[in-house]
Design a protein around this motif. Sequence first.
Motif, PDB file in Angstrom:
ATOM      1  N   LEU A 127      31.965  73.697  -3.357  1.00 17.33           N
ATOM      2  CA  LEU A 127      32.158  72.660  -4.056  1.00 17.33           C
ATOM      3  C   LEU A 127      30.891  71.877  -3.743  1.00 17.33           C
ATOM      4  CD1 LEU A 127      33.594  70.608  -5.584  1.00 17.33           C
ATOM      5  CD2 LEU A 127      34.585  69.922  -3.487  1.00 17.33           C
ATOM      6  N   ARG A 128      30.148  71.828  -5.019  1.00 17.28           N
ATOM      7  CA  ARG A 128      28.751  71.026  -4.977  1.00 17.28           C
ATOM      8  C   ARG A 128      29.149  69.767  -5.779  1.00 17.28           C
ATOM      9  NH1 ARG A 128      24.692  76.013  -6.453  1.00 17.28           N
ATOM     10  NH2 ARG A 128      25.295  77.352  -4.735  1.00 17.28           N
ATOM     11  N   LEU A 129      29.266  68.640  -5.058  1.00 19.38           N
ATOM     12  CA  LEU A 129      29.113  67.339  -5.934  1.00 19.38           C
ATOM     13  C   LEU A 129      27.897  67.029  -6.077  1.00 19.38           C
ATOM     14  CD1 LEU A 129      31.930  65.492  -3.392  1.00 19.38           C
ATOM     15  CD2 LEU A 129      32.201  66.602  -5.493  1.00 19.38           C
ATOM     16  N   GLY A 130      27.883  65.683  -7.275  1.00 22.01           N
ATOM     17  CA  GLY A 130      26.654  65.420  -7.822  1.00 22.01           C
ATOM     18  C   GLY A 130      25.674  66.644  -8.495  1.00 22.01           C
ATOM     19  N   ALA A 131      26.540  67.594  -8.973  1.00 17.08           N
ATOM     20  CA  ALA A 131      25.611  68.865  -9.506  1.00 17.08           C
ATOM     21  C   ALA A 131      25.857  68.726 -10.899  1.00 17.08           C
ATOM     22  CB  ALA A 131      26.062  70.050  -8.734  1.00 17.08           C
ATOM     23  N   THR A 132      25.507  68.813 -11.912  1.00 19.19           N
ATOM     24  CA  THR A 132      25.594  68.632 -13.060  1.00 19.19           C
ATOM     25  C   THR A 132      25.104  69.951 -13.977  1.00 19.19           C
ATOM     26  OG1 THR A 132      25.056  66.478 -13.341  1.00 19.19           O
ATOM     27  CG2 THR A 132      25.241  67.602 -15.485  1.00 19.19           C
ATOM     28  N   PHE A 133      25.978  70.753 -14.628  1.00 14.69           N
ATOM     29  CA  PHE A 133      25.785  71.933 -15.466  1.00 14.69           C
ATOM     30  C   PHE A 133      24.843  71.433 -16.426  1.00 14.69           C
ATOM     31  CE2 PHE A 133      26.594  74.079 -19.279  1.00 14.69           C
ATOM     32  CZ  PHE A 133      26.616  75.212 -19.348  1.00 14.69           C
ATOM     33  N   GLU A 134      23.745  72.323 -16.820  1.00 17.64           N
ATOM     34  CA  GLU A 134      22.864  71.862 -17.600  1.00 17.64           C
ATOM     35  C   GLU A 134      22.806  72.918 -18.895  1.00 17.64           C
ATOM     36  OE1 GLU A 134      19.044  70.588 -16.618  1.00 17.64           O
ATOM     37  OE2 GLU A 134      19.989  68.543 -16.094  1.00 17.64           O
ATOM     38  N   ASP A 135      22.751  74.168 -18.329  1.00 18.69           N
ATOM     39  CA  ASP A 135      22.515  75.378 -19.491  1.00 18.69           C
ATOM     40  C   ASP A 135      22.965  76.626 -18.827  1.00 18.69           C
ATOM     41  OD1 ASP A 135      21.613  76.479 -21.776  1.00 18.69           O
ATOM     42  OD2 ASP A 135      19.493  76.037 -21.477  1.00 18.69           O
ATOM     43  N   ILE A 145      22.950  80.610 -14.546  1.00 21.11           N
ATOM     44  CA  ILE A 145      23.441  79.108 -14.735  1.00 21.11           C
ATOM     45  C   ILE A 145      22.460  78.144 -14.293  1.00 21.11           C
ATOM     46  CG2 ILE A 145      25.438  77.589 -14.075  1.00 21.11           C
ATOM     47  CD1 ILE A 145      26.212  80.156 -15.258  1.00 21.11           C
ATOM     48  N   VAL A 146      22.004  77.417 -15.009  1.00 23.90           N
ATOM     49  CA  VAL A 146      20.969  76.269 -14.979  1.00 23.90           C
ATOM     50  C   VAL A 146      21.956  74.897 -14.512  1.00 23.90           C
ATOM     51  CG1 VAL A 146      18.963  74.912 -15.485  1.00 23.90           C
ATOM     52  CG2 VAL A 146      19.233  77.158 -16.171  1.00 23.90           C
ATOM     53  N   HIS A 147      21.635  74.325 -13.367  1.00 26.16           N
ATOM     54  CA  HIS A 147      22.425  73.006 -12.891  1.00 26.16           C
ATOM     55  C   HIS A 147      21.310  72.385 -12.324  1.00 26.16           C
ATOM     56  CE1 HIS A 147      22.996  74.417  -8.825  1.00 26.16           C
ATOM     57  NE2 HIS A 147      23.053  75.608  -9.480  1.00 26.16           N
ATOM     58  N   ARG A 153      16.231  70.830  -9.937  1.00 23.73           N
ATOM     59  CA  ARG A 153      16.902  71.766 -10.880  1.00 23.73           C
ATOM     60  C   ARG A 153      16.735  73.189 -10.457  1.00 23.73           C
ATOM     61  NH1 ARG A 153      15.440  73.817 -16.486  1.00 23.73           N
ATOM     62  NH2 ARG A 153      16.833  73.376 -18.001  1.00 23.73           N
ATOM     63  N   ARG A 154      17.994  74.155 -10.693  1.00 22.44           N
ATOM     64  CA  ARG A 154      17.944  75.190  -9.989  1.00 22.44           C
ATOM     65  C   ARG A 154      18.622  76.202 -10.887  1.00 22.44           C
ATOM     66  NH1 ARG A 154      21.248  75.685  -4.424  1.00 22.44           N
ATOM     67  NH2 ARG A 154      21.079  77.697  -4.923  1.00 22.44           N
ATOM     68  N   SER A 155      18.473  77.560 -10.724  1.00 24.87           N
ATOM     69  CA  SER A 155      19.068  78.482 -11.758  1.00 24.87           C
ATOM     70  C   SER A 155      19.730  79.311 -10.773  1.00 24.87           C
ATOM     71  CB  SER A 155      18.177  79.202 -12.534  1.00 24.87           C
ATOM     72  OG  SER A 155      18.799  80.119 -13.298  1.00 24.87           O
ATOM     73  N   ASP A 156      20.983  79.804 -10.894  1.00 25.04           N
ATOM     74  CA  ASP A 156      22.100  80.719  -9.955  1.00 25.04           C
ATOM     75  C   ASP A 156      22.409  81.690 -10.857  1.00 25.04           C
ATOM     76  OD1 ASP A 156      21.814  79.704  -7.122  1.00 25.04           O
ATOM     77  OD2 ASP A 156      22.670  78.145  -8.066  1.00 25.04           O
ATOM     78  N   LEU A 157      22.693  82.978 -10.214  1.00 23.48           N
ATOM     79  CA  LEU A 157      23.358  84.271 -11.080  1.00 23.48           C
ATOM     80  C   LEU A 157      24.905  84.028 -10.903  1.00 23.48           C
ATOM     81  CD1 LEU A 157      21.042  87.197  -9.882  1.00 23.48           C
ATOM     82  CD2 LEU A 157      21.223  85.754 -12.072  1.00 23.48           C
TER      83      LEU A 157
END
Length: 400
Positions: A127-135, A145-147, A153-157
Motif C-alpha cells: 500500500l503506497r500512500l501519497g502515490a498518484t497514478f499518472e499513465d 505503470i507510471v505514478h 516519478r517512477r515506472s513499474d511493471l
Amino acid sequence: MALSRTIFIAGAGIGGLTAALALAGKGFRVVLLEKAERLEEVGAGLQLSPNASRVLVELGLKDRLRLRAVTPEAVCIMSARAGGELLRMPLGEAAAERAGAPYWVVHRADLQSALVGAVSDHPDVDLRLGATFEDVAPHARGLSIVHRSGTIRRSDLASALIGADGVWSTVRQHLFPDVQPRFSGLIAWRGTFDATQLPKEYTARRVQLWMGPNAHLVAYPIAGGRQINVVAVLPGTWNRPGWSTPGDPSEVMDAFAAPRWPPPARMMLAAVDSWRKWALFTLPEGCAWSKGPIALLGDAVHAMLPFAAQGAGMAIEDAAVLAKHLSSDAAESAAGIAAALKQYGHARQARVRRVQRTARQQGRIYHFTGPLAIARDLAIRALGPERMLARQDWIYGWRL
C-alpha cells in the motif's frame, strides 16, 4: 519474457482495498496506489447487506469487524405522510439465517481501518500512500505503470491495472475519455449524533427509512451503537465534485419543515450539529468494464444512486469476481489476462445494471407526493414484512 505477476490498483477505497486482499489471496503481488497522504474517513456510515458481508467474512475480516459493526434488528419503513412506521422488516438473526451472512451497518472509517489492517498484514500487498497514478503503457512483460510520489516519478511493471479510483476515475479517463459522470439533481447530506442525545425509541438498533415529499432520510447506528448516522437526500442544483463539503443546517431543516415532516424525523435532524453534503453523480449504464489488461471496479465503472444501499456492496462483489477470473489458469499470458478481465465485466454487467435501476426506481418511490404517496404506503403495508424481505433475496443471497 515471463509476464509480471504484479497487479496495480489505483485507489484505496473500499473496493480497491477489498480487491487487493482478494487478489493477494489468489497468489498475486498487489501494489495499491492511493493519492491521499493518509486514509481519512470520507462519509460516515455504510450498510453492508449479506452479499457484501459474506465476501468480507471469507477474506478473514470477521474478527476485525465484529466489534465495530452493528447488526440492526430491523429496517423500519417510515412515512412522513402517515406520521410514522408502515412496516418493520426483520434483520438480525433472521436475515443472517436467510442469507447465510450478517447484515451490518458500520462507520466507513471502521471498515476502512479493518481493511487497511488486513492489507498491511499481508506480505503480498504494498500500500503506497501519497502515490498518484499518472499513465500506463504496453510493455513486453505486461504494462508499464507510471505514478508519482511527491516529486519522484517512477515506472513499474505489472500484468494488469485496476481502476478503483471512484466516480472521477483517472484510469477510466485514460480508457474511455468520453464517459463522464452525470449529476442526478440530488444532494445527499450526512451527519452523526451521539445516541445518548435522544430517547431510546429514536436510537434503537434499527435502520429507519423515512419517505416524504421530494425528500427522504435514512438513520442507523454506527460505532458499536454509540452514534447515529443520518443521511438526508434532497433535490438541488449544487453539483461540485467531492464527498465532504460543509453544509448549512438550516437548508436541511427548511426542507424537512413541519407539518409535512413529523416530529420524530425532525428531532433526529435537529440532533446533528454538523452537516456535510455531496452531490450525487452517476455513470451511464453500459460503460465498458475493461480494455485489454486494464479494468475498472466500483464507482469507477458503475457509480449509482445510493437508494438500494448497494454502492459499497457492488464494489465488494466486483473485487471477489475480479479475483476469481484473474486466478484462472487461462490468465497466465497477456492475452489470457485481457480475456479474464473481459469475462469479469461480462459476469458483472447484468447484476449491476439491475441494482442501478432498482436504486433509481426506489429513489422515485421514496419521494412520491399526493395520491402516489398514499398508494405507496398502502402497498407497503399490504406486502407485510416477510414478503418485503423476500423481495431483497436476489440482492442479499448473491454468492460468488
